[in-house]
Design a protein around this motif. Structure first.
Motif, PDB file in Angstrom:
ATOM      1  N   PHE A  20      41.609 -23.259  34.097  1.00 33.97           N
ATOM      2  CA  PHE A  20      41.354 -22.262  33.325  1.00 33.97           C
ATOM      3  C   PHE A  20      39.861 -21.889  33.245  1.00 33.97           C
ATOM      4  CE2 PHE A  20      44.575 -23.634  30.073  1.00 33.97           C
ATOM      5  CZ  PHE A  20      45.570 -22.946  30.511  1.00 33.97           C
ATOM      6  N   THR A  21      39.654 -20.753  33.268  1.00 34.10           N
ATOM      7  CA  THR A  21      38.091 -20.180  33.358  1.00 34.10           C
ATOM      8  C   THR A  21      37.246 -20.760  32.231  1.00 34.10           C
ATOM      9  OG1 THR A  21      38.422 -18.126  32.009  1.00 34.10           O
ATOM     10  CG2 THR A  21      38.863 -17.978  34.434  1.00 34.10           C
ATOM     11  N   ASN A  22      36.002 -20.682  31.979  1.00 30.80           N
ATOM     12  CA  ASN A  22      35.233 -21.057  31.043  1.00 30.80           C
ATOM     13  C   ASN A  22      35.464 -20.370  29.747  1.00 30.80           C
ATOM     14  OD1 ASN A  22      34.096 -23.113  32.570  1.00 30.80           O
ATOM     15  ND2 ASN A  22      32.243 -21.866  33.031  1.00 30.80           N
ATOM     16  N   VAL A  23      35.696 -18.968  30.077  1.00 27.90           N
ATOM     17  CA  VAL A  23      36.190 -17.764  28.810  1.00 27.90           C
ATOM     18  C   VAL A  23      37.431 -18.238  28.131  1.00 27.90           C
ATOM     19  CG1 VAL A  23      36.796 -15.652  28.144  1.00 27.90           C
ATOM     20  CG2 VAL A  23      34.686 -16.257  29.656  1.00 27.90           C
ATOM     21  N   GLN A  24      38.420 -18.674  29.250  1.00 23.16           N
ATOM     22  CA  GLN A  24      39.731 -19.225  28.871  1.00 23.16           C
ATOM     23  C   GLN A  24      39.580 -20.474  27.872  1.00 23.16           C
ATOM     24  OE1 GLN A  24      41.941 -19.125  32.496  1.00 23.16           O
ATOM     25  NE2 GLN A  24      42.672 -17.145  31.948  1.00 23.16           N
ATOM     26  N   GLU A  25      39.061 -21.641  28.570  1.00 22.19           N
ATOM     27  CA  GLU A  25      38.801 -22.602  27.692  1.00 22.19           C
ATOM     28  C   GLU A  25      38.062 -22.604  26.308  1.00 22.19           C
ATOM     29  OE1 GLU A  25      36.920 -25.506  30.465  1.00 22.19           O
ATOM     30  OE2 GLU A  25      38.690 -25.552  31.652  1.00 22.19           O
ATOM     31  N   ALA A  26      37.190 -21.759  26.386  1.00 18.26           N
ATOM     32  CA  ALA A  26      36.708 -21.628  25.097  1.00 18.26           C
ATOM     33  C   ALA A  26      37.384 -20.690  24.040  1.00 18.26           C
ATOM     34  CB  ALA A  26      35.182 -20.691  25.380  1.00 18.26           C
ATOM     35  N   ALA A  27      37.986 -19.916  24.623  1.00 19.11           N
ATOM     36  CA  ALA A  27      39.140 -19.231  23.780  1.00 19.11           C
ATOM     37  C   ALA A  27      40.220 -20.285  22.944  1.00 19.11           C
ATOM     38  CB  ALA A  27      39.994 -18.111  24.665  1.00 19.11           C
ATOM     39  N   LEU A  28      40.667 -21.223  23.932  1.00 18.56           N
ATOM     40  CA  LEU A  28      41.460 -22.222  23.267  1.00 18.56           C
ATOM     41  C   LEU A  28      40.657 -23.097  22.370  1.00 18.56           C
ATOM     42  CD1 LEU A  28      43.432 -23.382  26.493  1.00 18.56           C
ATOM     43  CD2 LEU A  28      44.502 -22.155  24.441  1.00 18.56           C
ATOM     44  N   ARG A  29      39.454 -23.618  22.616  1.00 20.04           N
ATOM     45  CA  ARG A  29      38.782 -24.416  21.721  1.00 20.04           C
ATOM     46  C   ARG A  29      38.464 -23.626  20.438  1.00 20.04           C
ATOM     47  NH1 ARG A  29      35.913 -25.680  26.547  1.00 20.04           N
ATOM     48  NH2 ARG A  29      34.043 -24.354  25.748  1.00 20.04           N
ATOM     49  N   ALA A  30      38.047 -22.436  20.357  1.00 22.36           N
ATOM     50  CA  ALA A  30      37.819 -21.513  19.242  1.00 22.36           C
ATOM     51  C   ALA A  30      38.973 -21.434  18.598  1.00 22.36           C
ATOM     52  CB  ALA A  30      37.505 -20.130  19.615  1.00 22.36           C
ATOM     53  N   PHE A  31      40.329 -21.303  18.972  1.00 15.50           N
ATOM     54  CA  PHE A  31      41.390 -21.040  18.423  1.00 15.50           C
ATOM     55  C   PHE A  31      41.802 -22.453  17.673  1.00 15.50           C
ATOM     56  CE2 PHE A  31      46.114 -21.874  17.900  1.00 15.50           C
ATOM     57  CZ  PHE A  31      46.401 -20.854  17.061  1.00 15.50           C
TER      58      PHE A  31
END
Length: 185
Positions: A20-31
């Motif tokens: 996953f990209t950094n943005v995708q990983e950040a989105a999962l963590r935020a969710f």
């Protein structure tokens, strides 16, 4: 312990493959963080679509099977929670357990936990709790589509747990009320 350790290493390998990209990983963590912070199911609906809008600048719509009925639109990144009967919409596709593209949108099923499925109120389509629609999908890569499938899995897990939590809370309230009535009588 050995089984758990093997699963942990398997997950490490999986995440290397997911890439996953950094943005995708950040989105999962935020969710994950926000789904724990907010208590209501309606807030989870809002979080689902706002994450997609905020992290990926894509419009999203969330359809849920409510009370054993067919799927209906419950939240959009544009309008928020749908509470008025005049805006009740059903998904424009047949509900299946496979993600699919249709009319420049990517539709991803939201699946509940198979082990706990019998504990939920009835859903309209077996283990399918809902559908996530990501609009303007023409520019999504296969890797992006895979990410949204994994994101929908996280949504299913969060919704499943919130639904069970509220079911248990209401059950405990009922029991306490019953005990009070018995003590009173």
């Amino acid at each position: 312990m050995c089984f758990i350790e093997k699963r942990v290493h398997h997950k490490i390998d999986d995440y290397h493959v997911y890439d996953f990209t950094n943005v995708q990983e950040a989105a999962l963590r935020a969710f994950f963080d926000l789904s724990q912070e907010f208590e209501s199911i309606e807030d989870i609906y809002r979080i689902c679509v706002i994450i997609i809008k905020s992290f990926f600048d894509l419009e999203a719509m969330l359809y849920m099977g409510l009370n054993g009925d067919s799927m209906r639109l419950v939240c959009t990144s544009q309008d928020g929670l749908i509470t008025t009967p005049d805006k009740v919409l059903t998904p424009p596709i047949m509900v299946t357990s496979e993600a699919k593209e249709f009319k420049n949108s990517y539709f991803v099923p939201i699946l509940g936990n198979k082990v706990l499925a019998e504990k939920l109120p009835s859903t309209c389509c077996g283990e399918i709790l809902g559908i996530l629609q990501v609009k303007n999908s023409a520019n999504l890569s296969e890797k992006d589509k895979f990410f949204f499938q994994k994101f929908a899995n996280r949504i299913g897990y969060a919704l499943h747990n919130k639904t069970l939590m509220w079911k248990n809370i209401n059950h405990l309230k009922f029991i306490r009320s019953l005990v009070r009535d018995i003590e009173h009588n």
